[in-house]
Design a protein around this motif. Structure first.
Motif, PDB file in Angstrom:
ATOM      1  N   LYS A 175      46.565 -16.739 -16.449  1.00 47.90           N
ATOM      2  CA  LYS A 175      45.687 -16.594 -15.284  1.00 47.90           C
ATOM      3  C   LYS A 175      44.438 -15.797 -15.617  1.00 47.90           C
ATOM      4  N   LEU A 176      44.607 -14.658 -16.273  1.00 49.49           N
ATOM      5  CA  LEU A 176      43.460 -13.812 -16.585  1.00 49.49           C
ATOM      6  C   LEU A 176      42.569 -14.456 -17.647  1.00 49.49           C
ATOM      7  N   TRP A 177      43.190 -15.125 -18.626  1.00 47.34           N
ATOM      8  CA  TRP A 177      42.378 -15.756 -19.670  1.00 47.34           C
ATOM      9  C   TRP A 177      41.538 -16.902 -19.104  1.00 47.34           C
ATOM     10  N   GLN A 178      42.123 -17.677 -18.204  1.00 45.68           N
ATOM     11  CA  GLN A 178      41.357 -18.772 -17.585  1.00 45.68           C
ATOM     12  C   GLN A 178      40.152 -18.234 -16.837  1.00 45.68           C
ATOM     13  N   ALA A 179      40.323 -17.091 -16.160  1.00 42.49           N
ATOM     14  CA  ALA A 179      39.203 -16.472 -15.449  1.00 42.49           C
ATOM     15  C   ALA A 179      38.151 -15.968 -16.432  1.00 42.49           C
ATOM     16  N   ALA A 180      38.600 -15.302 -17.494  1.00 41.01           N
ATOM     17  CA  ALA A 180      37.670 -14.747 -18.475  1.00 41.01           C
ATOM     18  C   ALA A 180      36.954 -15.845 -19.242  1.00 41.01           C
ATOM     19  N   ASP A 181      37.662 -16.934 -19.513  1.00 38.39           N
ATOM     20  CA  ASP A 181      37.101 -18.004 -20.337  1.00 38.39           C
ATOM     21  C   ASP A 181      35.930 -18.712 -19.665  1.00 38.39           C
ATOM     22  N   LYS A 182      35.807 -18.549 -18.362  1.00 38.48           N
ATOM     23  CA  LYS A 182      34.667 -19.145 -17.657  1.00 38.48           C
ATOM     24  C   LYS A 182      33.341 -18.539 -18.105  1.00 38.48           C
ATOM     25  N   LEU A 183      33.393 -17.335 -18.664  1.00 43.71           N
ATOM     26  CA  LEU A 183      32.165 -16.692 -19.143  1.00 43.71           C
ATOM     27  C   LEU A 183      31.610 -17.370 -20.388  1.00 43.71           C
ATOM     28  N   ARG A 184      32.407 -18.220 -21.030  1.00 43.94           N
ATOM     29  CA  ARG A 184      31.958 -18.833 -22.279  1.00 43.94           C
ATOM     30  C   ARG A 184      30.746 -19.736 -22.070  1.00 43.94           C
ATOM     31  N   ALA A 185      30.547 -20.190 -20.844  1.00 42.66           N
ATOM     32  CA  ALA A 185      29.360 -21.002 -20.564  1.00 42.66           C
ATOM     33  C   ALA A 185      28.102 -20.161 -20.643  1.00 42.66           C
ATOM     34  N   ASN A 186      28.236 -18.843 -20.488  1.00 43.86           N
ATOM     35  CA  ASN A 186      27.083 -17.942 -20.476  1.00 43.86           C
ATOM     36  C   ASN A 186      26.967 -17.079 -21.723  1.00 43.86           C
ATOM     37  N   LEU A 187      28.106 -16.812 -22.383  1.00 42.35           N
ATOM     38  CA  LEU A 187      28.109 -15.916 -23.542  1.00 42.35           C
ATOM     39  C   LEU A 187      28.972 -16.493 -24.638  1.00 42.35           C
ATOM     40  N   ASP A 188      28.664 -16.166 -25.896  1.00 46.15           N
ATOM     41  CA  ASP A 188      29.572 -16.556 -26.962  1.00 46.15           C
ATOM     42  C   ASP A 188      30.722 -15.549 -27.015  1.00 46.15           C
ATOM     43  N   ALA A 189      31.774 -15.943 -27.741  1.00 46.70           N
ATOM     44  CA  ALA A 189      33.001 -15.130 -27.748  1.00 46.70           C
ATOM     45  C   ALA A 189      32.762 -13.712 -28.249  1.00 46.70           C
ATOM     46  N   ALA A 190      31.849 -13.568 -29.215  1.00 47.20           N
ATOM     47  CA  ALA A 190      31.603 -12.249 -29.791  1.00 47.20           C
ATOM     48  C   ALA A 190      31.073 -11.269 -28.757  1.00 47.20           C
ATOM     49  N   ASN A 191      30.433 -11.778 -27.700  1.00 46.36           N
ATOM     50  CA  ASN A 191      29.875 -10.899 -26.673  1.00 46.36           C
ATOM     51  C   ASN A 191      30.747 -10.796 -25.435  1.00 46.36           C
ATOM     52  N   TYR A 192      31.328 -11.934 -25.010  1.00 48.37           N
ATOM     53  CA  TYR A 192      32.033 -11.840 -23.736  1.00 48.37           C
ATOM     54  C   TYR A 192      33.331 -11.067 -23.848  1.00 48.37           C
ATOM     55  N   LYS A 193      33.835 -10.845 -25.084  1.00 47.34           N
ATOM     56  CA  LYS A 193      35.021  -9.996 -25.198  1.00 47.34           C
ATOM     57  C   LYS A 193      34.732  -8.576 -24.719  1.00 47.34           C
ATOM     58  N   HIS A 194      33.498  -8.088 -24.932  1.00 45.37           N
ATOM     59  CA  HIS A 194      33.171  -6.723 -24.522  1.00 45.37           C
ATOM     60  C   HIS A 194      33.126  -6.601 -23.000  1.00 45.37           C
ATOM     61  N   VAL A 195      32.659  -7.648 -22.341  1.00 43.00           N
ATOM     62  CA  VAL A 195      32.625  -7.653 -20.875  1.00 43.00           C
ATOM     63  C   VAL A 195      34.049  -7.624 -20.335  1.00 43.00           C
ATOM     64  N   VAL A 196      34.882  -8.530 -20.838  1.00 46.14           N
ATOM     65  CA  VAL A 196      36.248  -8.661 -20.320  1.00 46.14           C
ATOM     66  C   VAL A 196      37.087  -7.432 -20.652  1.00 46.14           C
ATOM     67  N   LEU A 197      37.029  -6.984 -21.905  1.00 43.03           N
ATOM     68  CA  LEU A 197      37.842  -5.833 -22.297  1.00 43.03           C
ATOM     69  C   LEU A 197      37.359  -4.553 -21.619  1.00 43.03           C
ATOM     70  N   GLY A 198      36.051  -4.479 -21.338  1.00 41.24           N
ATOM     71  CA  GLY A 198      35.537  -3.337 -20.589  1.00 41.24           C
ATOM     72  C   GLY A 198      36.123  -3.286 -19.190  1.00 41.24           C
ATOM     73  N   LEU A 199      36.215  -4.450 -18.548  1.00 44.26           N
ATOM     74  CA  LEU A 199      36.803  -4.504 -17.202  1.00 44.26           C
ATOM     75  C   LEU A 199      38.304  -4.207 -17.243  1.00 44.26           C
ATOM     76  N   ILE A 200      38.987  -4.711 -18.279  1.00 44.90           N
ATOM     77  CA  ILE A 200      40.418  -4.414 -18.421  1.00 44.90           C
ATOM     78  C   ILE A 200      40.615  -2.904 -18.563  1.00 44.90           C
ATOM     79  N   PHE A 201      39.741  -2.276 -19.356  1.00 45.71           N
ATOM     80  CA  PHE A 201      39.846  -0.831 -19.532  1.00 45.71           C
ATOM     81  C   PHE A 201      39.633  -0.103 -18.202  1.00 45.71           C
ATOM     82  N   LEU A 202      38.608  -0.507 -17.453  1.00 47.26           N
ATOM     83  CA  LEU A 202      38.351   0.118 -16.149  1.00 47.26           C
ATOM     84  C   LEU A 202      39.552  -0.042 -15.221  1.00 47.26           C
ATOM     85  N   LYS A 203      40.153  -1.224 -15.232  1.00 46.45           N
ATOM     86  CA  LYS A 203      41.313  -1.466 -14.375  1.00 46.45           C
ATOM     87  C   LYS A 203      42.466  -0.558 -14.778  1.00 46.45           C
TER      88      LYS A 203
END
Length: 578
Positions: free
Chosen positions: A15-43
């Motif tokens: 469920k969470l990966w499907q939500a995060a993977d939607k960012l791939r249309a806007n960012l490459d994997a090397a960048n969107y991991k920082h967005v997603v992992l940053g939010l996971i850390f905040l949570k």
């Protein structure tokens, strides 16, 4: 882990990966991991904070709690009592004493979820000077939360990646926030049952899963920070780091440290110790040159509450050693294979090259000697390297390997199967070295036998299974087979199944230094373990050979018949075309 818990975590991952993977249309994997992992850390930090807050509130109201109880009768009204409870819940020391990160109100997940839906320009709160703070964007709101958390927690300063510069649309980030919010991380319920999983367990699992998925998405680059979980587990299970100093000079995202932490927890019951108490006897040290990966590792430790020393900043391990005086009890690493651009003339007479100066075009034996330099007198280490390290003689590598064998530092060599790594198809092996084969108690209080002038070779090239069309993996049973073999040989005791160590043709062999010398100090396990024994079907060799010869003659005759038939058909086809 209980099957119900595994199902819950699997569905959560998807469920969470499907939500995060939607960012791939806007960012490459090397960048969107920082967005997603940053939010996971905040949570995570917010959940941990709120869990502590709920615990404190109960203790403030518990008349049997001699330390925290706040008697209602000491206040003039219910309103005054509730106000005092609210103020006490915001006392920073209550959280630090329980090793919980302090999360200011403006950085809490509830604030993030509430404010992210507001129109840009809305006044959110007032700053310390009484000025209005307005919403600029959702990414700004997230960065503000990260700023506030860093500001109030010294251990997090400089390690959290900001996301505003990625310029993501508000609705994309809002979707992620809503998805991450739509899960109970404190007392999760699945299939009608409350699961025995804490926020730390769930978020740590998700973080590890995401690191693996990002490594797959990034391909070759992803492998720079991620070592397959099964290989990390294998190394940690073989080294058994119960206590002492653990060091990784090429730490990536810190997988070895996480696995060491899990090892202590998983083996607490078997070894009859308290996991929380045992963790106080282990300390981790690491180094990483890539700034973003260095931050990933620090966040990975913070999520799990692991104390760490990664130096004050990322740095090149060879040129700027952040732990020059460290002598670690356990050293583990998966450095880049066959790294070419590592040499600097300042390294020419380095004290670390005790067994020979490594070739300038390949860092394999530079990593090995760096790790040996930092190994305590009774310490043990494990190093993942390309298979060429076991046999190469170029650039002085053969001479260095010979010295290591003659000095009796090599303890075990494990040849791994191919297709284990997301980023390379280069066949790999694991070197296990130790400074002390004399026997007795190791730094982790494990009893070992005297093993002088002996080296164990394990050929695991045929171990494991294909998890998909591309990647191979080890099962828990595979890991146990290799680990039990090593421990039975190392400790001189029976393994988990009650069997003492014996050489197994095609799999393992305990060789002497004299045997290794006869092989010109080449350490490829296949040279020592030999071929697997073939099952005897009881048929005499002469009879079997006669039967096989007859079968071969029949197949040759059939081949000639088919060849003649093909030529005849081609001839008829040619006549028809004419």
């Amino acid at each position: 882990m209980h099957n119900l818990e595994q199902q819950f975590l699997k569905e959560l991952d998807d469920k969470l990966w499907q939500a995060a993977d939607k960012l791939r249309a806007n960012l490459d994997a090397a960048n969107y991991k920082h967005v997603v992992l940053g939010l996971i850390f905040l949570k995570y930090v917010s959940d941990a904070f709120e869990a502590r807050q709920a615990e404190l509130l109960e203790r403030f109201k518990d008349a049997n709690d001699d330390i925290y109880y706040l008697p209602p009768e000491d206040f003039d009204s219910d309103a005054e009592y509730r106000e005092e409870l609210g103020e006490e819940l915001e006392v920073l020391d209550y959280y630090r004493e329980d090793n919980v990160f302090w999360v200011p109100k403006t950085a809490r997940w509830s604030t993030l979820k509430e404010k992210a839906v507001l129109p840009v320009g809305t006044v959110l709160w007032q700053d310390a000077a009484g000025r209005d703070v307005k919403l600029r964007s959702v990414s700004w709101l997230i960065d503000n939360a990260l700023d506030e958390i860093e500001k109030h927690n010294d251990g997090l300063k400089g390690i959290l990646n900001r996301i505003s510069h990625f310029q993501l649309e508000n609705d994309k980030l809002l979707g992620l926030i809503n998805t991450f919010s739509d899960t109970s991380f404190t007392r999760p319920v699945f299939d009608g049952q409350t699961l025995n999983l804490q926020s730390k367990d769930i978020l740590g699992h998700v973080y590890e899963y995401f690191l693996g998925q990002f490594a797959l998405a990034e391909g070759k680059q992803g492998g720079q920070y991620y070592t397959p979980k099964s290989i990390v587990t294998l190394i940690v299970e073989m080294l058994e780091p119960y206590a002492g100093r653990v060091y990784d000079p090429a730490m990536g995202s810190g997988g070895f440290f996480v696995s060491s932490d899990k090892f202590i927890e998983n083996h607490a019951g078997k070894q009859h110790y308290d996991a929380a108490e045992q963790k106080k006897h282990i300390s981790v040290y690491g180094q990483e040159s890539n700034p973003t990966t260095w931050r990933l590792a620090a966040m990975n430790m913070a999520i799990r509450g692991i104390d760490f020393d990664f130096g004050r900043a990322p740095a090149d391990t060879f040129l700027n050693d952040k732990h020059p005086d460290l002598r670690a009890d356990f050293v583990m690493a998966n450095p880049p294979f066959n790294m070419k651009d590592w040499w600097n003339e300042s390294l020419a007479d380095d004290a670390r090259w005790k067994y020979g100066t490594p070739p300038k075009g390949n860092a394999n034996f530079a990593w090995m000697q760096h790790m040996l330099y930092h190994l305590a007198p009774a310490g043990s280490m494990a190093l993942l390297l390309a298979n060429g390290s076991m046999s190469s003689a170029t650039g002085g590598e053969g001479a260095i390997r010979k010295r290591l064998v003659e000095e009796d530092l090599v303890e075990c060599m494990v040849a791994l199967p191919g297709q284990l790594f997301t980023n390379t198809q280069i066949p790999a092996c694991i070197w296990f070295l130790t400074r002390d084969k004399s026997g007795g108690l190791s730094p982790n209080k494990v009893k070992k036998r005297a093993r002088r002038s002996e080296v164990l070779f394990i050929d695991a090239r045929n171990v494991g299974y294909m998890k998909d069309r591309v990647l191979r993996d080890f099962s828990a049973e595979d890991i146990a087979t290799i680990t039990d073999t090593f421990h039975a040989w190392q400790k001189g005791e029976s393994d988990a199944q009650g069997a003492a160590y014996v050489d197994i043709p095609g799999f393992c062999k305990s060789a002497t230094l004299d045997e290794i010398k006869k092989h010109d100090f080449v350490l490829t396990p296949g040279r020592y373990v030999g071929a697997p024994e073939q099952e005897d079907d009881g048929e005499p060799f002469a009879d079997k050979m006669a039967w096989l010869t007859g079968q071969l003659k029949e197949q040759f005759a059939e081949s000639e018949r088919l060849e003649a038939e093909i030529k005849r058909n081609l001839g008829e086809l040619g006549h028809a075309l004419d």
